[in-house]
Design an enzyme around this catalytic site. Structure first.
Site, PDB file in Angstrom:
ATOM      1  N   ARG A  90       0.833  -1.205   0.000  1.00 24.57           N
ATOM      2  CA  ARG A  90       0.000   0.000   0.000  1.00 24.57           C
ATOM      3  C   ARG A  90       0.869   1.256   0.000  1.00 24.57           C
ATOM      4  NH1 ARG A  90      -4.640   1.802   4.450  1.00 24.57           N
ATOM      5  NH2 ARG A  90      -5.033   3.855   3.543  1.00 24.57           N
ATOM      6  N   ASN A 144     -10.672  -4.043  -1.303  1.00 24.38           N
ATOM      7  CA  ASN A 144     -10.550  -3.037  -2.356  1.00 24.38           C
ATOM      8  C   ASN A 144      -9.616  -3.482  -3.474  1.00 24.38           C
ATOM      9  OD1 ASN A 144     -12.231  -0.865  -1.492  1.00 24.38           O
ATOM     10  ND2 ASN A 144     -10.766  -0.425   0.148  1.00 24.38           N
ATOM     11  N   CYS A 164     -19.134  -1.665   0.885  1.00 22.59           N
ATOM     12  CA  CYS A 164     -18.286  -0.527   1.239  1.00 22.59           C
ATOM     13  C   CYS A 164     -18.949   0.203   2.395  1.00 22.59           C
ATOM     14  CB  CYS A 164     -18.133   0.405   0.035  1.00 22.59           C
ATOM     15  SG  CYS A 164     -17.070   1.840   0.320  1.00 22.59           S
ATOM     16  N   HIS A 194     -16.463   3.947  -4.544  1.00 21.07           N
ATOM     17  CA  HIS A 194     -15.569   5.090  -4.348  1.00 21.07           C
ATOM     18  C   HIS A 194     -15.750   6.155  -5.429  1.00 21.07           C
ATOM     19  CE1 HIS A 194     -12.566   2.812  -1.527  1.00 21.07           C
ATOM     20  NE2 HIS A 194     -13.811   2.820  -1.099  1.00 21.07           N
ATOM     21  N   TYR A 241     -13.936  10.274  -1.829  1.00 25.86           N
ATOM     22  CA  TYR A 241     -12.946   9.835  -2.817  1.00 25.86           C
ATOM     23  C   TYR A 241     -12.976  10.694  -4.083  1.00 25.86           C
ATOM     24  CZ  TYR A 241     -12.001   5.675  -0.047  1.00 25.86           C
ATOM     25  OH  TYR A 241     -11.624   4.822   0.953  1.00 25.86           O
TER      26      TYR A 241
END
Length: 435
Positions: A90, A144, A164, A194, A241
């Site tokens: 990440r 995700n 989500c 998102h 987002y």
């Protein structure tokens, strides 16, 4: 009722366990198995999970294992919350795209594509093993990028629904601002994972969104980290987002000047794991709220209950009302599932995030009013990218990665797409069997 959680060693898991314990009347779990290859993390998280159940008097049995096949055997539902490559991967997703002047984020842009390429093959392998060991089990995907992962699962014929926490987070926040109970708030929530907009906020059938913006617009804008003036001009509330799209260049400058979110989360996780090792801890610690994933447990419990029990009631958690009857009774949940004509400008197999009737028969998006051109254009653009991203994840190859990046609205230029393709492959080679 047996549930399995793949990625059970996550520091998120006590949030989920707390929800299972508090909401046992909604979802009466008798057996819960946490599955994770990280034995030391799993031991700490599993121990705390048992203590949370004991504290709240839950009679269900909790166990944990690194053996996926044994863990999912006989499960009624399998929840996916894994992170391939961990926080280290990440951190890369959030940093190397910045070198090309693009947003570094784990679910959108080049970083989001990297996560999809790492994740989709792993999830599909897990799903095949679930199908062999528990052919009737539902798969609830919280991993995700949820839209792409859920589309991969559905494309391969799996019984899957994506989840989500953005919608339930908005529902709870708006309820507090309006001074009403959360189950009184119904959202006109539409878009892609998102990439969603709240076009109406209804209480007792009345759209109170104009009043919400007029009276609480500053608080909402601060939470979204977007200008209040933008919300007033749009007249809707976008997902947070969307700041990566609406304020891309400003966000890139901001991200270049501070540590990555992965670095922050990594530090929080280390503290949490130390806390989880304390045998006297028997509730989720306050620090967990800074980890992210607020209300994940309530949303997961509500959705899983609808899939397994077919209660026909919203249960007051995570829903936006109850189906009006007909031959398909079920609960209205905001989920990620196949479009099937709900947004006619998208393919039927596109995965959208919208209110759907959820029952043991699956999820079916309720009829929605047409999406305004400003939002429909971006939705169609990102849907095309997600199609190409899934092609790259399933088939591999540099050209497919480049094409997906070129199609993404946050990139869209050949030279940056070329540089990002090389960087993505270089940083993820150990996770890409074709590289």
């Amino acid at each position: 009722m047996k549930l399995a959680v793949v990625g059970g060693g996550s520091t998120y898991t006590p949030e989920l366990i707390d929800g299972f314990a508090r909401l046992r009347d909604v979802l009466p779990v008798t057996e819960l198995v946490l599955i994770d290859p990280a034995a030391s993390r799993l031991e700490r998280v599993g121990g705390l999970a048992r203590r949370i159940f004991a504290r709240q008097g839950h009679p269900g049995r909790i166990s944990w294992t690194g053996d996926l096949d044994a863990g999912v055997d006989g499960a009624d539902a399998v929840l996916l919350q894994l992170r391939v490559g961990g926080q280290a991967a990440r951190n890369q997703d959030e940093t190397w795209p910045l070198e090309c002047g693009c947003v570094g984020q784990e679910t959108t842009g080049a970083g989001g594509l990297a996560k999809a390429l790492r994740t989709v093959p792993v999830v599909l392998d897990i799903a095949e093993r679930v199908r062999r060991r528990s052919p009737g089990a539902w798969i609830v995907d919280f991993t995700n990028p949820v839209g792409i992962v859920t589309r991969a699962l559905l494309t391969q014929g799996h019984k899957a629904v994506g989840l989500c926490n953005v919608a339930i987070g908005f529902q709870r926040k708006f309820a507090r601002l309006l001074g009403v109970a959360p189950d009184q708030v119904e959202l006109d929530h539409i878009g892609l994972n998102h990439l969603t907009w709240e076009r109406a906020v209804r209480v007792a059938g009345e759209d109170v969104l104009p009043r919400l913006l007029a009276e609480h617009g500053d608080a909402v804008a601060d939470d979204l980290r977007m200008p209040r003036s933008l919300l007033d001009r749009l007249g809707v509330i976008p997902s947070y987002y969307l700041r990566y799209f609406y304020r891309h260049d400003a966000v890139v400058r901001e991200l270049r000047g501070k540590p990555s979110r992965a670095a922050e989360v990594g530090a929080i996780e280390r503290q949490l794991l130390d806390m989880y090792a304390d045998p006297s801890l028997d509730e989720k610690p306050e620090l967990l709220s800074k980890r992210g994933g607020a209300y994940y447990s309530e949303a997961a419990v509500a959705l899983t209950s609808s899939l397994l029990r077919g209660t026909g009631t919203s249960g007051g958690v995570g829903g936006a009302g109850t189906s009006g009857g007909g031959n398909d009774p079920g609960d209205i949940r905001i989920v990620n599932t196949s479009n099937h004509g709900a947004l006619p400008f998208l393919p039927d197999d596109a995965v959208i995030e919208a209110p759907a009737v959820v029952s043991p028969a699956g999820a079916r998006v309720v009829p929605v009013r047409p999406l305004e051109p400003l939002y429909a254009g971006l939705t169609a653009h990102v849907t095309a990218y997600e199609h190409l991203a899934l092609e790259a994840a399933l088939k591999g190859g540099r050209d497919r990665v480049f094409t997906a990046l070129l199609a993404h609205p946050l990139i869209g230029q050949a030279d940056p797409a070329d540089r990002l393709t090389d960087a993505l492959i270089a940083h993820n080679r150990e996770h890409l069997t074709w590289a």
